[in-house]
Design a protein around this motif. Structure first.
Motif, short mmCIF file in Angstrom:
data_model
loop_
_atom_site.label_atom_id
_atom_site.label_comp_id
_atom_site.label_asym_id
_atom_site.label_seq_id
_atom_site.Cartn_x
_atom_site.Cartn_y
_atom_site.Cartn_z
N GLY A 1 0.80 -1.22 0.00
CA GLY A 1 0.00 0.00 0.00
C GLY A 1 0.83 1.27 0.00
N GLY A 2 1.88 1.31 0.84
CA GLY A 2 2.76 2.47 0.88
C GLY A 2 2.37 3.48 1.95
N THR A 3 3.13 4.56 2.00
CA THR A 3 2.94 5.57 3.05
C THR A 3 1.57 6.24 2.95
OG1 THR A 3 4.09 7.15 1.62
CG2 THR A 3 5.40 6.06 3.31
N GLY A 4 1.10 6.48 1.72
CA GLY A 4 -0.21 7.11 1.55
C GLY A 4 -1.33 6.27 2.13
N THR A 5 -1.27 4.96 1.87
CA THR A 5 -2.29 4.06 2.41
C THR A 5 -2.20 4.00 3.93
OG1 THR A 5 -2.26 2.72 0.40
CG2 THR A 5 -3.13 1.69 2.38
N ALA A 6 -0.98 3.87 4.45
CA ALA A 6 -0.81 3.81 5.91
C ALA A 6 -1.35 5.06 6.57
CB ALA A 6 0.67 3.63 6.24
N ALA A 7 -1.03 6.23 6.00
CA ALA A 7 -1.52 7.48 6.57
C ALA A 7 -3.03 7.59 6.42
CB ALA A 7 -0.83 8.67 5.90
N GLY A 8 -3.57 7.15 5.29
CA GLY A 8 -5.00 7.24 5.06
C GLY A 8 -5.83 6.35 5.98
N LEU A 9 -5.20 5.31 6.51
CA LEU A 9 -5.91 4.40 7.42
C LEU A 9 -5.72 4.77 8.89
CD1 LEU A 9 -5.17 0.97 5.68
CD2 LEU A 9 -7.31 2.24 5.69
N ARG A 10 -5.21 5.97 9.17
CA ARG A 10 -4.98 6.39 10.55
C ARG A 10 -6.25 6.28 11.40
NH1 ARG A 10 -1.16 9.35 13.11
NH2 ARG A 10 -0.12 9.77 11.11
N SER A 11 -7.36 6.77 10.88
CA SER A 11 -8.60 6.73 11.65
C SER A 11 -9.05 5.29 11.90
CB SER A 11 -9.71 7.50 10.92
OG SER A 11 -9.96 6.93 9.64
N THR A 12 -8.77 4.39 10.96
CA THR A 12 -9.12 2.98 11.16
C THR A 12 -8.27 2.37 12.27
OG1 THR A 12 -9.66 2.79 8.80
CG2 THR A 12 -9.33 0.74 10.01
N PHE A 13 -6.97 2.65 12.26
CA PHE A 13 -6.10 2.18 13.34
C PHE A 13 -6.62 2.66 14.69
CE2 PHE A 13 -2.76 1.81 9.98
CZ PHE A 13 -2.31 0.54 10.29
N GLU A 14 -6.96 3.93 14.77
CA GLU A 14 -7.38 4.50 16.04
C GLU A 14 -8.73 3.97 16.49
OE1 GLU A 14 -7.18 8.64 15.20
OE2 GLU A 14 -5.00 8.76 15.42
N SER A 15 -9.66 3.87 15.55
CA SER A 15 -11.00 3.40 15.94
C SER A 15 -11.00 1.94 16.35
CB SER A 15 -11.97 3.60 14.76
OG SER A 15 -11.61 2.80 13.65
N LEU A 16 -10.03 1.16 15.89
CA LEU A 16 -9.95 -0.25 16.25
C LEU A 16 -9.01 -0.50 17.44
CD1 LEU A 16 -9.83 -1.84 12.67
CD2 LEU A 16 -11.76 -1.79 14.25
N GLY A 17 -8.56 0.58 18.09
CA GLY A 17 -7.75 0.44 19.29
C GLY A 17 -6.31 0.05 19.05
N PHE A 18 -5.76 0.39 17.89
CA PHE A 18 -4.37 0.06 17.57
C PHE A 18 -3.67 1.30 17.01
CE2 PHE A 18 -1.43 -2.56 14.63
CZ PHE A 18 -0.51 -2.76 15.65
N PRO A 19 -3.66 2.42 17.77
CA PRO A 19 -3.08 3.67 17.25
C PRO A 19 -1.60 3.57 16.95
CG PRO A 19 -3.53 3.85 19.60
CD PRO A 19 -4.16 2.58 19.14
N GLU A 20 -0.87 2.71 17.70
CA GLU A 20 0.56 2.57 17.44
C GLU A 20 0.83 1.91 16.09
OE1 GLU A 20 -0.53 -0.93 20.21
OE2 GLU A 20 -1.18 1.11 19.75
N GLY A 21 -0.20 1.29 15.54
CA GLY A 21 -0.05 0.65 14.23
C GLY A 21 0.30 1.65 13.14
N VAL A 22 -0.15 2.91 13.29
CA VAL A 22 0.18 3.93 12.30
C VAL A 22 1.68 4.16 12.26
CG1 VAL A 22 -0.18 6.32 11.60
CG2 VAL A 22 -2.04 5.05 12.64
N ASP A 23 2.31 4.27 13.45
CA ASP A 23 3.76 4.50 13.50
C ASP A 23 4.52 3.33 12.88
OD1 ASP A 23 3.52 6.95 14.81
OD2 ASP A 23 3.36 5.97 16.76
N ILE A 24 4.09 2.11 13.21
CA ILE A 24 4.77 0.94 12.66
C ILE A 24 4.60 0.89 11.14
CG2 ILE A 24 4.94 -1.58 12.71
CD1 ILE A 24 3.79 -1.49 15.54
N ALA A 25 3.37 1.15 10.68
CA ALA A 25 3.09 1.10 9.24
C ALA A 25 3.88 2.16 8.48
CB ALA A 25 1.59 1.27 9.00
N MET A 26 3.92 3.37 9.02
CA MET A 26 4.68 4.43 8.35
C MET A 26 6.17 4.12 8.34
SD MET A 26 2.53 6.70 7.21
CE MET A 26 3.46 8.21 6.99
N GLY A 27 6.66 3.57 9.46
CA GLY A 27 8.08 3.19 9.51
C GLY A 27 8.40 2.08 8.53
#
Length: 474
Positions: free
Chosen positions: A155-181
């Motif tokens: 997916g890439g950085t755009g997809t990871a960033a675009g799914l930020r609200s999904t990560f947060e709403s599903l209780g996995f906010p740290e997933g955004v940092d891991i995905a972007m990294g």
């Protein structure tokens, strides 16, 4: 007076490209390993950003340079240039040439589609197995981590960033940092390992049109034409009416407009159907560029059917794509963030190493069985896409097939029409974490494994045996 950040961004891109080209002309090493000026420019730009120059300046107490040489506004423009450029490239993909028959399109796209689907679904299989066997038991992390390899690498950085609200709403906010990294790291590693792969295939003679370093003239090494061989520009309109470049850009813009209309129609359809009924929104995460490709097909069909005179020139379209590609490569690399790894370093490293390992297995083992003709060119393109950026794949293809003489580029474009709506930032990419959260990792693992096997079998036993792209009617 405040400077316009858009113009500043383009000035910076121009300076970086000029510096990259100058370095390439003067470096036999860069010429030998087919390193394009755009890649050199992008890496120079990355060094001057906040994560390299900025960090070094902070350590030395130079607060004025702690943010690197680019303001946040300029970096945002760089990100926008990347998105615009890839949309231009795919909008122009079918403009200026006859639309092929559906059978031919399927035969050409089939090997790439089978390979892309096998690798994509395999990334889910690998990620979920890693969660069940290692990440969950040892690091007590959310099962949503099983989707991170495909979200980040395909997916890439755009997809990871675009799914930020999904990560947060599903209780996995740290997933955004891991995905972007993961995305940022795989882009860098994908570039480095991709260039190594390209040079390996050229030296071994696996490529069809890329010359070995010792067989190229000095002009070819420096990336220029001999004066007597400079190609003439193609013109389709008289200047007093409209410049030819303008006329061809109009066709590209119309293709993008058609893609936007299709995108908004799909978003509206989702809103009034399953979106409002179940609060599940998937279509809005699909990027514009594969839909702009569909728009290009529509514009080319209308042009071919109703305009009896030549207006769109294929050579001009290739030049437009070339400019967009250079700008896209530089802006994409410059805007990479190297500081998004987060605190889950071991989870990050495991996902990164296994994800890249699967991609390497793909190009050296699976690709040869699915895409036997022009294997090296096709693999370079697919490897780049599967390591976080379609840009990387286009860059690697530019190194081994700069004139687009193999069917790899067109076949890849056909494939994107079917592939992107599902994986690599498409429907299933957006829905994967809600599905894992709702049904658990095991059912999703079983489904992904089944699809991986189906697509793998189609690629190996149908297209790989000469039933697809190698047939005369392909």
């Amino acid at each position: 007076m405040e400077l316009n950040p858009v113009l500043v961004a383009f000035v910076i891109l121009g300076i970086l490209l000029a510096a990259g080209h100058a370095l390439r002309v003067r470096s036999a090493l860069l010429q030998r390993y087919f390193i394009p000026a755009s890649l050199i420019a992008g890496l120079l730009g990355l060094l001057l950003g906040k994560d390299v120059l900025g960090q070094g300046a902070s350590l030395l107490g130079l607060s004025a340079l702690s943010g690197g040489l680019y303001s946040e506004d300029v970096l945002q423009v760089m990100t926008g240039i990347t998105d615009i450029s890839i949309t231009l490239i795919f909008a122009a993909l079918f403009l200026g040439k006859p639309i092929p028959r559906l059978k031919k399109m399927w035969n050409q796209a089939g090997p790439h589609l089978s390979y892309g689907m096998t690798i994509g679904w395999g990334q889910y299989v690998l990620g979920l197995l890693l969660f069940l066997l290692i990440l969950g038991p040892l690091f007590d992390i959310s099962p949503l981590a099983g989707a991170l390899i495909e979200i980040s690498l395909q997916g890439g950085t755009g997809t990871a960033a675009g799914l930020r609200s999904t990560f947060e709403s599903l209780g996995f906010p740290e997933g955004v940092d891991i995905a972007m990294g993961l995305s940022a790291s795989s882009i860098i590693l994908g570039l480095v390992t991709g260039v190594l792969f390209v040079n390996y295939t050229v030296r071994k003679g696996y490529t069809s049109h890329a010359k070995k370093a010792e067989d190229r003239t000095q002009a070819e090494k420096e990336g220029r034409f001999e004066e007597e061989h400079i190609p003439a520009a193609e013109k389709t309109t008289r200047a007093e009416a409209m410049d030819s470049l303008t006329a061809n850009l109009v066709a590209v813009f119309l293709a993008i407009g058609a893609g936007m209309l299709l995108q908004q129609s799909l978003v509206w359809l989702e809103q009034v159907t399953w979106g409002s009924a179940y609060e599940v929104y998937i279509v809005k995460h699909i990027p514009l560029f594969p839909l702009a490709l569909v728009g290009g097909v529509l514009v080319q069909w209308v042009y071919g059917r109703f305009l009896p005179f030549p207006l769109i020139d294929r050579g001009m379209m290739l030049r437009i794509q070339g400019v967009a590609l250079d700008l896209m490569i530089v802006s994409a690399i410059v805007s990479i963030s190297l500081s998004q790894i987060g605190q889950h370093i071991f989870v990050f490293l495991i996902l990164l190493l296994f994800g890249l390992g699967w991609n390497w297995f793909g190009i050296f083992v699976i690709a040869k069985k699915m895409m036997p003709d022009h294997w090296a060119e096709r693999s370079a393109l697919e490897y780049g896409q599967s390591t976080a950026m379609t840009t990387t794949g286009l860059l690697l293809l530019q190194m081994v097939d700069p004139e687009k003489k193999t069917p790899a580029f067109d076949s890849f474009g056909y494939k994107q029409v079917i592939f992107e709506p599902f994986l690599g930032g498409g429907l299933f990419t957006a829905a994967s974490m809600p599905l894992i959260a709702t049904f658990g990792p095991v059912p999703v693992l079983i489904g992904a494994a089944l699809l991986m096997v189906i697509w793998g079998a189609l690629g190996i036993f149908y297209f790989g045996k000469g039933s697809g792209a190698s047939r005369p009617d392909a």
